[in-house]
Design a protein around this motif. Structure first.
Motif, PDB file in Angstrom:
ATOM      1  N   GLY A  10      64.391 -16.269  33.892  1.00  0.00           N
ATOM      2  CA  GLY A  10      65.203 -15.772  32.941  1.00  0.00           C
ATOM      3  C   GLY A  10      65.009 -14.430  32.606  1.00  0.00           C
ATOM      4  O   GLY A  10      64.480 -13.479  33.452  1.00  0.00           O
ATOM      5  N   ARG A  11      65.475 -14.008  31.395  1.00  0.00           N
ATOM      6  CA  ARG A  11      65.194 -12.486  31.164  1.00  0.00           C
ATOM      7  C   ARG A  11      63.912 -12.265  30.617  1.00  0.00           C
ATOM      8  O   ARG A  11      63.587 -13.255  29.959  1.00  0.00           O
ATOM      9  N   ARG A  12      63.491 -11.251  30.900  1.00  0.00           N
ATOM     10  CA  ARG A  12      62.202 -10.708  30.440  1.00  0.00           C
ATOM     11  C   ARG A  12      62.079 -10.723  28.974  1.00  0.00           C
ATOM     12  O   ARG A  12      60.929 -11.371  28.156  1.00  0.00           O
ATOM     13  N   GLY A  13      63.271 -10.296  28.093  1.00  0.00           N
ATOM     14  CA  GLY A  13      63.076 -10.160  26.665  1.00  0.00           C
ATOM     15  C   GLY A  13      63.172 -11.516  26.111  1.00  0.00           C
ATOM     16  O   GLY A  13      62.414 -11.706  25.071  1.00  0.00           O
ATOM     17  N   ASP A  14      63.788 -12.720  26.849  1.00  0.00           N
ATOM     18  CA  ASP A  14      63.690 -13.955  26.130  1.00  0.00           C
ATOM     19  C   ASP A  14      62.311 -14.599  26.437  1.00  0.00           C
ATOM     20  O   ASP A  14      61.667 -15.486  25.377  1.00  0.00           O
ATOM     21  N   LEU A  15      61.463 -14.037  27.491  1.00  0.00           N
ATOM     22  CA  LEU A  15      60.208 -14.753  27.607  1.00  0.00           C
ATOM     23  C   LEU A  15      59.204 -13.969  26.600  1.00  0.00           C
ATOM     24  O   LEU A  15      58.522 -14.442  25.929  1.00  0.00           O
ATOM     25  N   HIS A  16      59.337 -12.598  26.568  1.00  0.00           N
ATOM     26  CA  HIS A  16      58.762 -11.923  25.133  1.00  0.00           C
ATOM     27  C   HIS A  16      58.929 -12.571  24.078  1.00  0.00           C
ATOM     28  O   HIS A  16      58.091 -12.591  23.028  1.00  0.00           O
ATOM     29  N   GLU A  17      60.070 -12.916  23.547  1.00  0.00           N
ATOM     30  CA  GLU A  17      60.364 -13.652  22.127  1.00  0.00           C
ATOM     31  C   GLU A  17      59.745 -14.803  22.189  1.00  0.00           C
ATOM     32  O   GLU A  17      59.093 -15.147  21.077  1.00  0.00           O
ATOM     33  N   ARG A  18      59.676 -15.617  22.952  1.00  0.00           N
ATOM     34  CA  ARG A  18      58.831 -16.907  22.992  1.00  0.00           C
ATOM     35  C   ARG A  18      57.540 -16.609  23.046  1.00  0.00           C
ATOM     36  O   ARG A  18      56.681 -17.376  21.935  1.00  0.00           O
ATOM     37  N   GLU A  20      56.006 -13.880  21.613  1.00  0.00           N
ATOM     38  CA  GLU A  20      55.935 -13.385  20.353  1.00  0.00           C
ATOM     39  C   GLU A  20      55.694 -14.244  19.357  1.00  0.00           C
ATOM     40  O   GLU A  20      54.905 -14.339  18.246  1.00  0.00           O
ATOM     41  N   ARG A  21      56.373 -15.226  19.234  1.00  0.00           N
ATOM     42  CA  ARG A  21      56.699 -16.215  18.248  1.00  0.00           C
ATOM     43  C   ARG A  21      55.310 -17.034  18.190  1.00  0.00           C
ATOM     44  O   ARG A  21      54.689 -17.400  17.318  1.00  0.00           O
ATOM     45  N   LEU A  22      54.850 -17.386  19.459  1.00  0.00           N
ATOM     46  CA  LEU A  22      53.588 -18.245  19.404  1.00  0.00           C
ATOM     47  C   LEU A  22      52.309 -17.183  19.074  1.00  0.00           C
ATOM     48  O   LEU A  22      51.458 -17.715  18.569  1.00  0.00           O
ATOM     49  N   ARG A  23      52.379 -15.964  19.319  1.00  0.00           N
ATOM     50  CA  ARG A  23      51.156 -15.088  19.130  1.00  0.00           C
ATOM     51  C   ARG A  23      50.984 -14.930  17.439  1.00  0.00           C
ATOM     52  O   ARG A  23      50.114 -15.254  17.095  1.00  0.00           O
ATOM     53  N   LEU A  24      52.228 -15.063  16.850  1.00  0.00           N
ATOM     54  CA  LEU A  24      52.293 -14.947  15.348  1.00  0.00           C
ATOM     55  C   LEU A  24      51.737 -16.318  15.030  1.00  0.00           C
ATOM     56  O   LEU A  24      51.120 -16.336  13.958  1.00  0.00           O
ATOM     57  N   LEU A  25      52.406 -17.517  15.411  1.00  0.00           N
ATOM     58  CA  LEU A  25      51.703 -18.751  14.996  1.00  0.00           C
ATOM     59  C   LEU A  25      50.254 -18.852  15.144  1.00  0.00           C
ATOM     60  O   LEU A  25      49.493 -19.120  14.306  1.00  0.00           O
ATOM     61  N   ARG A  26      49.813 -18.530  16.415  1.00  0.00           N
ATOM     62  CA  ARG A  26      48.150 -18.344  16.463  1.00  0.00           C
ATOM     63  C   ARG A  26      47.608 -17.661  15.654  1.00  0.00           C
ATOM     64  O   ARG A  26      46.555 -17.808  15.062  1.00  0.00           O
ATOM     65  N   ASN A  27      48.093 -16.325  15.118  1.00  0.00           N
ATOM     66  CA  ASN A  27      47.494 -15.540  14.193  1.00  0.00           C
ATOM     67  C   ASN A  27      47.303 -16.022  12.752  1.00  0.00           C
ATOM     68  O   ASN A  27      46.361 -16.111  12.133  1.00  0.00           O
TER      69      ASN A  27
END
Length: 87
Positions: A10-18, A20-27
Protein backbone atom coordinates in the motif's frame (compact mmCIF):
# COMPACT_ATOMS: atom_id res chain seq x y z
CA UNK A 1 10.65 -0.20 3.78
CA UNK A 2 10.59 -3.13 1.37
CA UNK A 3 13.09 -5.06 3.49
CA UNK A 4 11.27 -4.40 6.78
CA UNK A 5 7.76 -5.00 5.42
CA UNK A 6 8.15 -7.27 2.39
CA UNK A 7 4.43 -8.12 2.20
CA UNK A 8 3.22 -4.50 2.24
CA UNK A 9 1.97 -3.08 -1.07
CA UNK A 10 0.00 0.00 0.00
CA UNK A 11 0.85 3.64 0.50
CA UNK A 12 3.69 4.50 2.85
CA UNK A 13 1.46 7.03 4.65
CA UNK A 14 -1.09 4.34 5.50
CA UNK A 15 1.62 2.17 7.01
CA UNK A 16 2.95 5.13 8.97
CA UNK A 17 -0.50 5.94 10.38
CA UNK A 18 -0.97 2.38 11.64
CA UNK A 19 2.48 2.28 13.17
CA UNK A 20 1.98 5.67 14.83
CA UNK A 21 -1.33 4.57 16.33
CA UNK A 22 0.33 1.48 17.82
CA UNK A 23 3.29 3.51 19.06
CA UNK A 24 0.94 5.82 20.94
CA UNK A 25 -0.91 2.82 22.39
CA UNK A 26 2.37 1.30 23.52
CA UNK A 27 3.43 4.55 25.18
CA UNK A 28 0.09 4.91 27.00
CA UNK A 29 0.25 1.33 28.25
CA UNK A 30 3.91 1.64 29.27
CA UNK A 31 3.14 4.74 31.33
CA UNK A 32 0.02 3.16 32.89
CA UNK A 33 -2.25 5.70 31.22
CA UNK A 34 -5.88 4.81 30.44
CA UNK A 35 -6.58 3.06 27.13
CA UNK A 36 -10.23 2.12 27.75
CA UNK A 37 -11.60 4.93 25.55
CA UNK A 38 -9.72 3.64 22.49
CA UNK A 39 -11.17 1.24 19.97
CA UNK A 40 -8.85 -1.56 21.02
CA UNK A 41 -10.13 -3.92 18.34
CA UNK A 42 -8.92 -1.49 15.67
CA UNK A 43 -5.53 -1.48 17.42
CA UNK A 44 -5.56 -5.28 17.44
CA UNK A 45 -6.44 -5.42 13.75
CA UNK A 46 -3.61 -3.02 12.91
CA UNK A 47 -1.18 -5.07 14.98
CA UNK A 48 -2.17 -8.23 13.09
CA UNK A 49 -1.91 -6.42 9.75
CA UNK A 50 1.55 -5.09 10.56
CA UNK A 51 2.61 -8.59 11.53
CA UNK A 52 1.34 -9.86 8.19
CA UNK A 53 3.35 -7.22 6.35
CA UNK A 54 6.47 -8.62 8.01
CA UNK A 55 5.66 -12.35 7.86
CA UNK A 56 2.49 -14.45 7.60
CA UNK A 57 3.61 -16.69 10.47
CA UNK A 58 4.06 -13.63 12.68
CA UNK A 59 0.49 -12.52 12.00
CA UNK A 60 -0.77 -16.02 12.82
CA UNK A 61 1.20 -16.05 16.06
CA UNK A 62 -0.11 -12.61 17.09
CA UNK A 63 -3.71 -13.65 16.39
CA UNK A 64 -3.42 -16.98 18.17
CA UNK A 65 -1.72 -15.69 21.33
CA UNK A 66 -3.50 -12.38 21.85
CA UNK A 67 -6.06 -12.31 24.66
CA UNK A 68 -7.33 -8.88 23.65
CA UNK A 69 -10.44 -9.99 21.69
CA UNK A 70 -11.66 -12.05 24.67
CA UNK A 71 -10.93 -9.26 27.14
CA UNK A 72 -12.77 -6.69 25.02
CA UNK A 73 -15.72 -9.06 24.55
CA UNK A 74 -16.01 -9.52 28.33
CA UNK A 75 -15.52 -5.83 29.17
CA UNK A 76 -19.21 -5.07 29.84
CA UNK A 77 -19.60 -8.12 32.08
CA UNK A 78 -16.53 -7.11 34.06
CA UNK A 79 -17.69 -3.50 34.44
CA UNK A 80 -21.14 -4.63 35.58
CA UNK A 81 -19.65 -7.07 38.12
CA UNK A 82 -20.91 -10.22 36.37
CA UNK A 83 -17.34 -11.37 35.71
CA UNK A 84 -14.58 -11.13 38.31
CA UNK A 85 -11.38 -9.34 37.48
CA UNK A 86 -8.10 -11.23 37.32
CA UNK A 87 -4.81 -9.64 38.28
Amino acid sequence: MKNAFPNFTGRRGDLHERMERLRLLRNRAAHHEPVHARDLMVDHRYMCELGLYVDADLATWISSTSRLPDVVAARDDTIDGRRPTRF
